[in-house]
Design a protein around this motif. Structure first.
Motif, PDB file in Angstrom:
ATOM      1  N   ILE A  52       0.882  -1.164   0.000  1.00  0.00           N
ATOM      2  CA  ILE A  52       0.000   0.000   0.000  1.00  0.00           C
ATOM      3  C   ILE A  52       0.919   1.214   0.000  1.00  0.00           C
ATOM      4  O   ILE A  52       1.675   1.434   0.949  1.00  0.00           O
ATOM      5  N   THR A  54       1.205   5.314  -0.427  1.00  0.00           N
ATOM      6  CA  THR A  54       0.380   6.511  -0.271  1.00  0.00           C
ATOM      7  C   THR A  54       1.243   7.748  -0.437  1.00  0.00           C
ATOM      8  O   THR A  54       2.285   7.869   0.207  1.00  0.00           O
ATOM      9  N   ASP A  55       0.802   8.673  -1.305  1.00  0.00           N
ATOM     10  CA  ASP A  55       1.558   9.921  -1.442  1.00  0.00           C
ATOM     11  C   ASP A  55       0.985  10.979  -0.505  1.00  0.00           C
ATOM     12  O   ASP A  55       0.023  10.734   0.228  1.00  0.00           O
ATOM     13  N   GLU A  58      -2.689  11.763  -0.340  1.00  0.00           N
ATOM     14  CA  GLU A  58      -3.531  10.622   0.051  1.00  0.00           C
ATOM     15  C   GLU A  58      -3.969   9.770  -1.137  1.00  0.00           C
ATOM     16  O   GLU A  58      -4.968   9.060  -1.064  1.00  0.00           O
ATOM     17  N   GLN A  59      -3.234   9.870  -2.250  1.00  0.00           N
ATOM     18  CA  GLN A  59      -3.479   8.978  -3.389  1.00  0.00           C
ATOM     19  C   GLN A  59      -2.838   7.633  -3.063  1.00  0.00           C
ATOM     20  O   GLN A  59      -1.649   7.569  -2.733  1.00  0.00           O
ATOM     21  N   ILE A  60      -3.626   6.571  -3.156  1.00  0.00           N
ATOM     22  CA  ILE A  60      -3.163   5.245  -2.750  1.00  0.00           C
ATOM     23  C   ILE A  60      -3.004   4.345  -3.969  1.00  0.00           C
ATOM     24  O   ILE A  60      -3.895   4.283  -4.819  1.00  0.00           O
ATOM     25  N   GLN A  61      -1.852   3.686  -4.034  1.00  0.00           N
ATOM     26  CA  GLN A  61      -1.624   2.637  -5.029  1.00  0.00           C
ATOM     27  C   GLN A  61      -1.532   1.324  -4.256  1.00  0.00           C
ATOM     28  O   GLN A  61      -0.807   1.240  -3.274  1.00  0.00           O
ATOM     29  N   GLU A  62      -2.265   0.325  -4.698  1.00  0.00           N
ATOM     30  CA  GLU A  62      -2.122  -1.006  -4.117  1.00  0.00           C
ATOM     31  C   GLU A  62      -1.462  -1.885  -5.145  1.00  0.00           C
ATOM     32  O   GLU A  62      -1.851  -1.893  -6.308  1.00  0.00           O
ATOM     33  N   ILE A  89       6.017   7.971  -6.939  1.00  0.00           N
ATOM     34  CA  ILE A  89       4.832   8.645  -6.417  1.00  0.00           C
ATOM     35  C   ILE A  89       4.800  10.070  -6.965  1.00  0.00           C
ATOM     36  O   ILE A  89       5.788  10.540  -7.525  1.00  0.00           O
ATOM     37  N   GLY A  94       5.942  10.403   0.913  1.00  0.00           N
ATOM     38  CA  GLY A  94       4.875   9.408   0.943  1.00  0.00           C
ATOM     39  C   GLY A  94       5.226   8.311   1.922  1.00  0.00           C
ATOM     40  O   GLY A  94       6.235   8.397   2.637  1.00  0.00           O
TER      41      GLY A  94
END
Length: 126
Positions: A52, A54-55, A58-62, A89, A94
């Protein structure tokens, strides 16, 4: 406190990759080196990963996938495995955390937690 026989300690070090980053295009690339250490009493194989990322917006990449860097390392008690990978990111700061899905020799599946760590440009945070 007694440790579980199924215990993989995860340590992470990060490094900003300025040569691969492009701040004007909101692309900040960080390398991370992970050391997995089997401090339990049962051998286990890393099957898959779940990250997980997070930048600061609050943009989340899973990210989920098989193994790490093309391998599914097998760790006997006391053994270590280290690898380096990278992520990008959109902000200078992040965080990352997640887990590795492990399978012990006795057939038990368990997760090895990856503790939260920070991605940050040098001199961005004190």
């Amino acid at each position: 406190m007694m440790l579980s026989p199924y215990h993989i300690r995860v340590e992470v070090k990060t490094h900003y990759l300025s040569e691969q980053s492009s701040p004007e295009q909101r692309r900040y690339v960080f390398a991370y080196t992970v050391t997995l250490h089997n401090v339990g009493t049962v051998a286990a194989r890393l099957l898959s990963r779940h990250w997980i990322i997070t930048d600061a917006n609050e943009q989340i990449q899973e990210v989920r996938g098989q193994g790490v860097v093309g391998e599914q390392p097998y760790l006997r008690p006391g053994e270590r495995f280290e690898y380096t990978s990278a992520t990008a990111i959109a902000t200078p700061v992040g965080t990352m955390h997640g887990s590795y899905q492990m399978l012990a020799d006795d057939g038990l599946a368990f997760d090895a937690e990856i503790p939260l760590f920070r991605l940050a440009l040098p001199h961005t945070l004190h």
